[in-house]
Design an enzyme around this catalytic site. Structure first.
Site, PDB file in Angstrom:
ATOM      1  N   HIS A 197      28.153 -17.733 -39.784  1.00 43.21           N
ATOM      2  CA  HIS A 197      27.198 -16.623 -39.811  1.00 43.21           C
ATOM      3  C   HIS A 197      26.364 -16.628 -38.531  1.00 43.21           C
ATOM      4  O   HIS A 197      26.447 -17.506 -37.698  1.00 43.21           O
ATOM      5  CB  HIS A 197      26.239 -16.782 -41.007  1.00 43.21           C
ATOM      6  CG  HIS A 197      26.828 -16.545 -42.349  1.00 43.21           C
ATOM      7  ND1 HIS A 197      26.536 -15.446 -43.119  1.00 43.21           N
ATOM      8  CD2 HIS A 197      27.685 -17.305 -43.087  1.00 43.21           C
ATOM      9  CE1 HIS A 197      27.198 -15.530 -44.271  1.00 43.21           C
ATOM     10  NE2 HIS A 197      27.909 -16.643 -44.277  1.00 43.21           N
TER      11      HIS A 197
ATOM     12  N   GLU B 171      25.159 -21.241 -39.323  1.00 41.94           N
ATOM     13  CA  GLU B 171      24.383 -20.119 -38.772  1.00 41.94           C
ATOM     14  C   GLU B 171      24.205 -20.304 -37.268  1.00 41.94           C
ATOM     15  O   GLU B 171      23.394 -21.124 -36.832  1.00 41.94           O
ATOM     16  CB  GLU B 171      23.009 -20.053 -39.460  1.00 41.94           C
ATOM     17  CG  GLU B 171      23.044 -19.576 -40.902  1.00 41.94           C
ATOM     18  CD  GLU B 171      22.980 -18.049 -41.026  1.00 41.94           C
ATOM     19  OE1 GLU B 171      22.917 -17.362 -39.978  1.00 41.94           O
ATOM     20  OE2 GLU B 171      22.993 -17.560 -42.173  1.00 41.94           O
TER      21      GLU B 171
ATOM     22  N   HIS C 119      29.582 -11.187 -43.160  1.00 37.15           N
ATOM     23  CA  HIS C 119      28.609 -10.153 -42.788  1.00 37.15           C
ATOM     24  C   HIS C 119      29.124  -9.506 -41.506  1.00 37.15           C
ATOM     25  O   HIS C 119      29.224 -10.163 -40.470  1.00 37.15           O
ATOM     26  CB  HIS C 119      27.221 -10.771 -42.578  1.00 37.15           C
ATOM     27  CG  HIS C 119      26.593 -11.249 -43.851  1.00 37.15           C
ATOM     28  ND1 HIS C 119      25.847 -12.400 -43.934  1.00 37.15           N
ATOM     29  CD2 HIS C 119      26.624 -10.697 -45.092  1.00 37.15           C
ATOM     30  CE1 HIS C 119      25.430 -12.537 -45.193  1.00 37.15           C
ATOM     31  NE2 HIS C 119      25.888 -11.528 -45.911  1.00 37.15           N
TER      32      HIS C 119
HETATM   33 ZN   LIG Z   1      25.267 -13.852 -42.621  1.00 38.48          ZN
END
Ligand SMILES: [Zn+2]
Length: 260
Positions: free
Chosen positions: A175, A228, A78
């Protein structure tokens, strides 16, 4: 004729003979030469381009070591989650400083999985597709945002190619900003181990349709961590990121051995 030439020629001839005989190989990272690790491990570092983005940006992969145990560490699938990229770069430096960690294993580093998204601070690729929904998992849903077909995007095809080529024993995909260690496939032990070395809690978020976690973890059965970090981690430099998360990444690299 210069009197040095015969000596220089003799040295060159000697190198040619040794190279041909397999006795001498050029070392790519001379700063690592002064170690106890066999030069073959040190010289096994390789950058290569595993694909190109929609806008032609290279997707680069670095392979360190050449052992049978393989860990894939990747970041920024991302593009608006940039903090994993300097963290992976810092991990590469750590591995070069501690090549003993490469004994018996290969570490594959993919710093920027979505280079166009990173350039535009966008979660998506240039086609507006969420690459982390574009994989050929059983739970995949076709849509504009997930891609009209599985693997419709060059970036997701490049990631799949890395997985098929290196056959990693475990994967960590970094992430932001959900502040937890999520996992798919047989990765609970790995998630809990990483959790021992950083402040993030282990939390099962649930398999997202067509995600890399669903594809690698559920379809292929490879332990995969969705690591994350915090949104505010984007403000940190690589050293500060390393202080917060380096030990957890090292734990993933050397798993199931404990991190030093
Ligand atoms: Zn992500």
């Amino acid at each position: 004729m210069n009197r040095k030439w015969p000596a220089i020629s003799a040295v060159c001839a000697l190198f040619a003979v040794l190279t041909f005989a397999g006795c001498y190989r050029p070392v790519r990272y001379p700063e690592l030469v002064d170690t106890h690790v066999p030069p073959a491990i040190v010289s096994a570092a390789r950058y290569h381009i595993v694909g190109t983005s929609v806008h032609g940006r290279p997707i680069m992969c670095l392979g360190l070591g050449q052992g049978p145990d393989v860990a894939l560490i990747m970041a920024t699938i991302h593009g608006n989650e940039p903090a994993g990229t300097p963290l992976v770069r810092r991990l590469a430096m750590h591995l070069r400083q501690h090549p003993e960690m490469l004994s018996g294993r290969k570490v594959v580093l993919l710093r920027v999985a979505n280079p166009d998204g990173l350039a535009h601070n966008s979660r998506y690729n240039i086609h507006g597709v969420d690459l982390n929904r574009n994989f050929e998992a059983a739970n995949r849903l076709n849509s504009r945002q997930s891609g009209l077909t599985a693997l419709s995007e060059p970036e997701s095809r490049a990631i799949r190619q890395v997985i098929l080529q290196y056959k990693p024993d475990r994967i960590v995909s970094i992430h932001q900003p959900l502040a937890c260690i999520d996992y798919d496939g047989p990765a609970q032990g790995l998630a809990e181990r990483m959790g021992q070395y950083c402040a993030l809690p282990v939390k099962k978020l649930g398999a997202r349709p067509g995600s890399l976690g669903s594809y690698a973890g559920v379809t292929l059965g490879i332990p995969i961590i969705t690591f994350e970090m915090l949104g505010s981690d984007s403000q940190l430099d690589s050293e500060a990121l390393w202080q917060k998360y380096g030990k957890a990444l090292v734990a993933a690299v050397v798993y199931p051995n404990p991190a030093q």
